[in-house]
Design a protein around this motif. Structure first.
Motif, PDB file in Angstrom:
ATOM      1  N   SER A   1      -6.766  -6.723  -4.189  1.00  0.00           N
ATOM      2  CA  SER A   1      -6.800  -8.047  -3.562  1.00  0.00           C
ATOM      3  C   SER A   1      -5.475  -8.449  -2.930  1.00  0.00           C
ATOM      4  CB  SER A   1      -7.222  -9.098  -4.599  1.00  0.00           C
ATOM      5  OG  SER A   1      -6.377  -9.068  -5.734  1.00  0.00           O
ATOM      6  N   LEU A   2      -4.351  -8.076  -3.538  1.00  0.00           N
ATOM      7  CA  LEU A   2      -3.063  -8.466  -2.969  1.00  0.00           C
ATOM      8  C   LEU A   2      -2.868  -7.843  -1.592  1.00  0.00           C
ATOM      9  CD1 LEU A   2      -0.347  -9.888  -3.258  1.00  0.00           C
ATOM     10  CD2 LEU A   2       0.525  -7.844  -4.449  1.00  0.00           C
ATOM     11  N   GLY A   3      -3.090  -6.532  -1.484  1.00  0.00           N
ATOM     12  CA  GLY A   3      -2.938  -5.871  -0.192  1.00  0.00           C
ATOM     13  C   GLY A   3      -3.956  -6.348   0.820  1.00  0.00           C
ATOM     14  N   LEU A   4      -5.190  -6.601   0.377  1.00  0.00           N
ATOM     15  CA  LEU A   4      -6.232  -7.063   1.287  1.00  0.00           C
ATOM     16  C   LEU A   4      -5.904  -8.433   1.863  1.00  0.00           C
ATOM     17  CD1 LEU A   4      -9.451  -5.939  -0.640  1.00  0.00           C
ATOM     18  CD2 LEU A   4      -8.544  -4.968   1.488  1.00  0.00           C
ATOM     19  N   VAL A   5      -5.397  -9.327   1.021  1.00  0.00           N
ATOM     20  CA  VAL A   5      -5.048 -10.666   1.509  1.00  0.00           C
ATOM     21  C   VAL A   5      -3.866 -10.587   2.469  1.00  0.00           C
ATOM     22  CG1 VAL A   5      -4.101 -12.902   0.823  1.00  0.00           C
ATOM     23  CG2 VAL A   5      -6.021 -11.917  -0.438  1.00  0.00           C
TER      24      VAL A   5
ATOM     25  N   PHE B   1       0.822  -1.213   0.000  1.00  0.00           N
ATOM     26  CA  PHE B   1       0.000   0.000   0.000  1.00  0.00           C
ATOM     27  C   PHE B   1       0.858   1.266   0.000  1.00  0.00           C
ATOM     28  CE2 PHE B   1      -3.553  -2.757   1.225  1.00  0.00           C
ATOM     29  CZ  PHE B   1      -4.561  -2.199   0.444  1.00  0.00           C
ATOM     30  N   GLY B   2       1.997   1.224   0.689  1.00  0.00           N
ATOM     31  CA  GLY B   2       2.842   2.408   0.751  1.00  0.00           C
ATOM     32  C   GLY B   2       3.392   2.803  -0.601  1.00  0.00           C
ATOM     33  N   THR B   3       3.763   1.813  -1.412  1.00  0.00           N
ATOM     34  CA  THR B   3       4.355   2.118  -2.712  1.00  0.00           C
ATOM     35  C   THR B   3       3.334   2.589  -3.735  1.00  0.00           C
ATOM     36  OG1 THR B   3       4.256  -0.261  -3.212  1.00  0.00           O
ATOM     37  CG2 THR B   3       6.366   0.623  -2.459  1.00  0.00           C
ATOM     38  N   VAL B   4       2.060   2.577  -3.380  1.00  0.00           N
ATOM     39  CA  VAL B   4       1.056   3.180  -4.269  1.00  0.00           C
ATOM     40  C   VAL B   4       1.249   4.695  -4.311  1.00  0.00           C
ATOM     41  CG1 VAL B   4      -1.412   3.584  -4.643  1.00  0.00           C
ATOM     42  CG2 VAL B   4      -0.620   1.332  -3.868  1.00  0.00           C
ATOM     43  N   TYR B   5       1.513   5.285  -3.150  1.00  0.00           N
ATOM     44  CA  TYR B   5       1.549   6.752  -3.033  1.00  0.00           C
ATOM     45  C   TYR B   5       2.938   7.306  -2.708  1.00  0.00           C
ATOM     46  CZ  TYR B   5      -3.492   6.071  -2.756  1.00  0.00           C
ATOM     47  OH  TYR B   5      -4.784   5.699  -3.027  1.00  0.00           O
ATOM     48  N   LEU B   6       3.800   6.515  -2.094  1.00  0.00           N
ATOM     49  CA  LEU B   6       5.097   7.004  -1.652  1.00  0.00           C
ATOM     50  C   LEU B   6       6.173   6.666  -2.681  1.00  0.00           C
ATOM     51  CD1 LEU B   6       4.879   5.951   2.100  1.00  0.00           C
ATOM     52  CD2 LEU B   6       4.157   8.101   1.031  1.00  0.00           C
ATOM     53  N   LEU B   7       7.091   7.580  -2.882  1.00  0.00           N
ATOM     54  CA  LEU B   7       8.117   7.441  -3.901  1.00  0.00           C
ATOM     55  C   LEU B   7       9.504   7.531  -3.272  1.00  0.00           C
ATOM     56  CD1 LEU B   7       6.531   9.891  -6.515  1.00  0.00           C
ATOM     57  CD2 LEU B   7       6.287   7.400  -6.463  1.00  0.00           C
ATOM     58  N   GLN B   8      10.491   6.953  -3.947  1.00  0.00           N
ATOM     59  CA  GLN B   8      11.881   7.071  -3.526  1.00  0.00           C
ATOM     60  C   GLN B   8      12.730   7.309  -4.764  1.00  0.00           C
ATOM     61  OE1 GLN B   8      13.412   7.099  -0.332  1.00  0.00           O
ATOM     62  NE2 GLN B   8      14.992   7.886  -1.727  1.00  0.00           N
ATOM     63  N   ARG B   9      13.202   8.516  -4.907  1.00  0.00           N
ATOM     64  CA  ARG B   9      13.993   8.880  -6.085  1.00  0.00           C
ATOM     65  C   ARG B   9      15.214   7.969  -6.233  1.00  0.00           C
ATOM     66  NH1 ARG B   9      14.798  13.318  -9.455  1.00  0.00           N
ATOM     67  NH2 ARG B   9      16.969  13.597 -10.145  1.00  0.00           N
ATOM     68  N   GLY B  10      15.360   7.402  -7.423  1.00  0.00           N
ATOM     69  CA  GLY B  10      16.502   6.563  -7.724  1.00  0.00           C
ATOM     70  C   GLY B  10      16.354   5.103  -7.367  1.00  0.00           C
ATOM     71  N   SER B  11      15.242   4.717  -6.731  1.00  0.00           N
ATOM     72  CA  SER B  11      15.086   3.329  -6.292  1.00  0.00           C
ATOM     73  C   SER B  11      14.241   2.517  -7.281  1.00  0.00           C
ATOM     74  CB  SER B  11      14.412   3.279  -4.914  1.00  0.00           C
ATOM     75  OG  SER B  11      14.207   1.925  -4.533  1.00  0.00           O
ATOM     76  N   PRO B  12      14.668   1.295  -7.612  1.00  0.00           N
ATOM     77  CA  PRO B  12      13.831   0.424  -8.436  1.00  0.00           C
ATOM     78  C   PRO B  12      12.623  -0.101  -7.679  1.00  0.00           C
ATOM     79  CG  PRO B  12      15.762  -0.765  -7.694  1.00  0.00           C
ATOM     80  CD  PRO B  12      15.954   0.662  -7.267  1.00  0.00           C
ATOM     81  N   GLU B  13      12.623   0.078  -6.363  1.00  0.00           N
ATOM     82  CA  GLU B  13      11.496  -0.353  -5.545  1.00  0.00           C
ATOM     83  C   GLU B  13      10.361   0.675  -5.565  1.00  0.00           C
ATOM     84  OE1 GLU B  13      11.456  -3.411  -4.000  1.00  0.00           O
ATOM     85  OE2 GLU B  13      13.304  -3.664  -5.123  1.00  0.00           O
ATOM     86  N   SER B  14      10.601   1.812  -6.180  1.00  0.00           N
ATOM     87  CA  SER B  14       9.608   2.885  -6.260  1.00  0.00           C
ATOM     88  C   SER B  14       9.043   2.969  -7.669  1.00  0.00           C
ATOM     89  CB  SER B  14      10.257   4.221  -5.885  1.00  0.00           C
ATOM     90  OG  SER B  14       9.442   5.314  -6.241  1.00  0.00           O
ATOM     91  N   LYS B  15       7.825   3.485  -7.788  1.00  0.00           N
ATOM     92  CA  LYS B  15       7.305   3.822  -9.104  1.00  0.00           C
ATOM     93  C   LYS B  15       8.030   5.056  -9.622  1.00  0.00           C
ATOM     94  CE  LYS B  15       2.903   4.102  -8.049  1.00  0.00           C
ATOM     95  NZ  LYS B  15       1.435   4.181  -8.231  1.00  0.00           N
ATOM     96  N   GLU B  16       7.840   5.341 -10.904  1.00  0.00           N
ATOM     97  CA  GLU B  16       8.412   6.557 -11.460  1.00  0.00           C
ATOM     98  C   GLU B  16       7.844   7.764 -10.719  1.00  0.00           C
ATOM     99  OE1 GLU B  16       7.688   6.524 -15.630  1.00  0.00           O
ATOM    100  OE2 GLU B  16       8.719   4.611 -15.938  1.00  0.00           O
ATOM    101  N   LEU B  17       8.624   8.835 -10.664  1.00  0.00           N
ATOM    102  CA  LEU B  17       8.298   9.963  -9.795  1.00  0.00           C
ATOM    103  C   LEU B  17       6.965  10.621 -10.123  1.00  0.00           C
ATOM    104  CD1 LEU B  17      11.818  11.607  -9.436  1.00  0.00           C
ATOM    105  CD2 LEU B  17      10.665  10.010  -7.900  1.00  0.00           C
ATOM    106  N   GLY B  18       6.517  10.546 -11.348  1.00  0.00           N
ATOM    107  CA  GLY B  18       5.252  11.192 -11.706  1.00  0.00           C
ATOM    108  C   GLY B  18       4.046  10.283 -11.682  1.00  0.00           C
ATOM    109  N   ARG B  19       4.187   9.081 -11.109  1.00  0.00           N
ATOM    110  CA  ARG B  19       3.091   8.100 -11.188  1.00  0.00           C
ATOM    111  C   ARG B  19       2.532   7.708  -9.822  1.00  0.00           C
ATOM    112  NH1 ARG B  19       4.371   3.212 -15.092  1.00  0.00           N
ATOM    113  NH2 ARG B  19       2.128   2.958 -14.715  1.00  0.00           N
ATOM    114  N   ALA B  20       2.679   8.551  -8.841  1.00  0.00           N
ATOM    115  CA  ALA B  20       2.118   8.239  -7.519  1.00  0.00           C
ATOM    116  C   ALA B  20       0.600   8.168  -7.609  1.00  0.00           C
ATOM    117  CB  ALA B  20       2.534   9.298  -6.510  1.00  0.00           C
ATOM    118  N   GLY B  21       0.004   7.263  -6.834  1.00  0.00           N
ATOM    119  CA  GLY B  21      -1.448   7.110  -6.831  1.00  0.00           C
ATOM    120  C   GLY B  21      -1.876   5.811  -7.492  1.00  0.00           C
ATOM    121  N   ILE B  22      -3.170   5.625  -7.628  1.00  0.00           N
ATOM    122  CA  ILE B  22      -3.708   4.358  -8.129  1.00  0.00           C
ATOM    123  C   ILE B  22      -3.653   4.250  -9.648  1.00  0.00           C
ATOM    124  CG2 ILE B  22      -5.194   4.042  -6.121  1.00  0.00           C
ATOM    125  CD1 ILE B  22      -7.540   5.049  -7.811  1.00  0.00           C
TER     126      ILE B  22
END
Length: 241
Positions: free
Chosen positions: A147-151, A93-114
């Motif tokens: 469903s993934l986060g809910l489970v 759930f955190g990676t839906v909205y939270l970003l980390q510049r330079g990390s492959p674990e983060s979405k691209e900087l302009g794609r926060a949200g659902i």
């Protein structure tokens, strides 16, 4: 043309099909096997430690099978499970909205949200091979798209509850050995023993996630999808190798 390999694989000799199954599922099989080995090792070591404590208290040791049904073994397993699933729940759930510049674990900087239905291939944007509920509308799509986060969250809550139940039983057993009064479940939930067990696992899991997200900015692992390509810029975000 694309169906031909599947046809050849489906009609291949049993030995080849087994090898293909093992190769195509090796990641999951490896970790399930490692989990079972670690759980078995924990049970063996825990049984020895438990019996040592019984002998020190002047009591008779118990067999291995009996130990597996004790609250001591149950709470040790559950306190680890709940912390692991809490980690995944928060990360998903955190990676839906939270970003980390330079990390492959983060979405691209302009794609926060659902993201949009088109980006997520939902509803009318679903492909022919999309899951059926992804192409549906209404509550089915709303549930499936989370469903993934809910489970993960549900497993966390269930294991957290199981930890509290087995924990109070183990705690009260120790209380009775020391000729002290047992406590209620609600009282145990506010006890130092419960939160010491819980927080020592939470802090390690959260540190591991933070380390992975930040260290992957600067460090690489060639060939791993958890790493950026070796030559990718440190500032490249959401890029996987």
């Amino acid at each position: 043309m694309s169906a031909a390999p599947e046809t050849r694989e489906g009609t291949a000799p049993i030995g080849r099909r087994v090898r293909l199954f093992l190769r195509h599922n090796s990641l999951g099989l490896f970790f399930v096997t490692a989990f079972l080995l670690a759980l078995s090792g924990q049970a063996v070591a825990g049984h020895a430690e438990f019996n040592n404590q019984l002998v020190a208290d002047g009591l008779e040791p118990i067999g291995f099978g009996a130990y597996l049904t004790t609250s001591d073994f149950g709470v040790d397993v559950m306190e680890n499970w709940q912390s692991e699933y809490l980690q995944f729940f928060l990360y998903i759930f955190g990676t839906v909205y939270l970003l980390q510049r330079g990390s492959p674990e983060s979405k691209e900087l302009g794609r926060a949200g659902i993201e949009s239905d088109q980006d997520q291939m939902v509803g009318e944007h679903a492909a022919d091979d999309s899951p059926r509920w992804a192409a549906a509308t209404g509550w089915r799509t709303a549930v499936y798209s989370r469903s993934l986060g809910l489970v993960m969250g549900t497993i966390f809550l269930l294991s957290f509850l199981a930890q509290s139940v087995t924990g109070v039983a183990a705690y009260n057993e120790q209380q009775l050995r020391q000729l002290q009064a047992p406590v209620s479940w609600s009282a145990y939930l506010s006890s130092a023993d419960f939160w010491s067990r819980t927080l020592q696992n939470w802090q390690s899991e959260l540190l591991a996630v933070a380390s992975m997200a930040v260290l992957a900015i600067y460090l690489r692992q060639r060939g791993s999808p958890e790493s950026k390509p070796v030559g990718a810029s440190h500032s490249a975000t959401g890029v996987e190798g």
